[in-house]
Scaffold this motif. Sequence first.
Motif, short mmCIF file in Angstrom:
data_model
loop_
_atom_site.label_atom_id
_atom_site.label_comp_id
_atom_site.label_asym_id
_atom_site.label_seq_id
_atom_site.Cartn_x
_atom_site.Cartn_y
_atom_site.Cartn_z
N GLU A 1 -8.46 3.54 -4.18
CA GLU A 1 -8.45 2.58 -5.52
C GLU A 1 -7.44 3.56 -6.38
OE1 GLU A 1 -10.54 -1.86 -4.17
OE2 GLU A 1 -11.76 -0.19 -5.53
N GLN B 1 -10.67 -4.61 6.57
CA GLN B 1 -10.87 -6.44 6.21
C GLN B 1 -10.07 -6.35 4.84
OE1 GLN B 1 -14.83 -4.46 6.65
NE2 GLN B 1 -15.62 -6.65 7.98
N ARG B 2 -9.77 -5.47 4.26
CA ARG B 2 -9.17 -5.73 2.83
C ARG B 2 -7.58 -5.87 2.57
NH1 ARG B 2 -11.94 -3.14 -1.38
NH2 ARG B 2 -10.58 -2.89 -2.67
N LEU C 1 -3.67 2.24 -2.22
CA LEU C 1 -4.24 0.70 -2.44
C LEU C 1 -2.90 -0.80 -3.04
CD1 LEU C 1 -7.97 0.54 -1.64
CD2 LEU C 1 -6.46 1.19 0.17
N THR C 2 -2.61 -0.14 -3.40
CA THR C 2 -1.44 -1.11 -3.92
C THR C 2 -0.04 -0.88 -3.75
OG1 THR C 2 -1.88 -0.70 -5.87
CG2 THR C 2 -2.72 -2.47 -4.96
N LYS D 1 -4.88 -3.93 4.99
CA LYS D 1 -4.16 -2.81 4.39
C LYS D 1 -4.76 -2.31 5.86
CE LYS D 1 -4.88 -3.29 0.63
NZ LYS D 1 -3.34 -3.91 -0.18
N ILE E 1 -13.04 4.29 0.06
CA ILE E 1 -12.44 3.31 -0.64
C ILE E 1 -12.15 2.99 -2.22
CG2 ILE E 1 -11.71 1.29 -1.17
CD1 ILE E 1 -12.62 0.28 1.84
N LEU F 1 -10.40 -1.05 5.81
CA LEU F 1 -9.38 -1.36 5.23
C LEU F 1 -8.73 -3.03 5.58
CD1 LEU F 1 -8.66 2.08 5.30
CD2 LEU F 1 -8.79 0.65 3.00
N GLN G 1 1.10 -1.17 0.21
CA GLN G 1 0.17 0.16 0.37
C GLN G 1 0.87 1.56 -0.11
OE1 GLN G 1 -2.16 -0.80 4.17
NE2 GLN G 1 -0.58 0.88 4.87
#
Length: 258
Positions: A251, A103-104, A256-257, A106, A247, A101, A75
């Motif tokens: 993205e 939960q994803r 988020l990456t 992050k 979110i 976040l 992230q």
Amino acid sequence: MRSLRELARLATRASSLASRAPAGAPPAIASRTRVFTMSSPAAEEVDAYKVGDSTNIKWHEGSVDASTREKALNQKGCVLWFTGLSGSGKSTVAYTLEHALFQRGKIAQVLDGDNIRHGLNSNLGFSAADREENIRRIGEVGKLFADSGMITLISFISPYRADRQKVRERVGDGKFVEVYMKIPLAVCEERDPKGLYKAARAGKIKGFTGIDDPYEEPLNAEIVMEVAKEGGDGTLAPPEKMAAAIIDVLEKKGFLTA
């Protein structure tokens, strides 16, 4: 060269003289710390209590850069700055987003204005100068978190544009996302979860934002959250829906990456 026996004799004599020092004599070491720098002559002293004025303070780069940290976390570090009137839902949405976040997978952290005033900023009041310092400090903390790769969610009323702009510039425009909780004063006052508006209207609280102290709306916030029906009953969208919309923005911005 002196013999070991002679050195021992001199040490014993020095100890004996020290033991016979008169009562009340000043200590051998000054109570205020003095430091000497290698770049200065030995006689040039630097007061350790004024080290902030020293030109010898230099920035030290770590051996692990921000990009490496971000790749390890998958992230990109950033600051989402939630601003708006008291009762506009800043903290509720920020904490809901933090949970979503995680939960994803992050890593995110909420820095809430009320919580920070219990510790780091417990010595600050609500004058214009104290509010400026309040925002400056949390802006510096937010920058440190973002530089470590953290998705940092900061929830502060932060009523003055100039203070928010200074934080944006300090963090870096590419890592700063302003989230404006654009909820009308009438709606916030009707909700009044802490009873602060009622107290301000009664004159029990002075300098309250929105009542007798101004709130300067963001002019170009990256994200604007409004009531579900502008001009209607003032019903707010569910915080989960607001978090999901934020979110989507994260993205698209590539946070988020890594």
